[in-house]
Design an enzyme around this catalytic site. Sequence first.
Site: not given
Length: 306
Positions: A82-83, A130-131, A148, A154, A241
Amino acid sequence: MTAPLRIATRKSALALWQAEHVARLLGQAHPELAVELVPLSTRGDEILDRSLATIGGKGLFLKELEVAMQEGRADIAVHSLKDVPAELEPGFTLAAILERADAADAFISNEYAKLSDLPQGARVGTSSLRRQAQVRALRPDLQLLDLRGNVNTRLAKLDDGQYEAIILACAGVERLGLGHRIRTRLASPEWLPAPGQGAIAVEARVGDTRTIDLLKALDDAHTKIAIDAERALNEQLGGSCAVAIGALCVLGERGLTLHGLVGDAASGSLIRAQASIEGDRPVALGHEVAALLFAQGAGAYLKPQR
């Protein structure tokens, strides 16, 4: 004696787990092969006080690893797929995509079981547009705050009381043995993950046939089909992103179904589309769903968001 295969990786606990996982699989497939890790720091890891969208995007997690390959200090790089940007830098290829883990997002909270249980105005941590768009669509009353850092950082911020809840990828949390922290899976098709979420990609230099041949044993055909559809959608939409794009491809007995969405993180407006295709034509499916999203006005949401 055969030269060892050197794996460039970021230094976070999750990145190291993924690189070590690739090393284990390579060792199983090629018992005679020596494998070494080359841990590196990337700008994406070092700049934590600004969102990825403002500092150059997801490619910041790849650049230093690609430079190491170009300079001959490493042979491959391991990434969370996904990155990986929709388009790779020239001279590189995704030589293997491993079997996908759970693609869903995880709702994590110390006090509340699910998103709908959060009190009005509760603080939710995520820097993903997106979230943010999907949270805002469901709960416009919540405060969305940047978050981040690596997974443990996190979680520590949540435990420190800076947020009532945070949203992470299930796969990353579970790979670190922290699956017990997940309160609810945010599951498709109501909630869509990032294109490629849950999959590990191995990047190599174009033309490095020895390395590419070694990696063929790690490639998972079913995952690759799904990923090809999601990345084709993402590429058509100019995904990065800096825009809010979700996608998940599901393989059925007769073909593929791709769910896609484009959202606006500021308003919570979402545009959704899905399509199915018989047989194995993932790129065509990705292009079809992208066209359906554009037909509904997705272009207005695809300008970089801040």
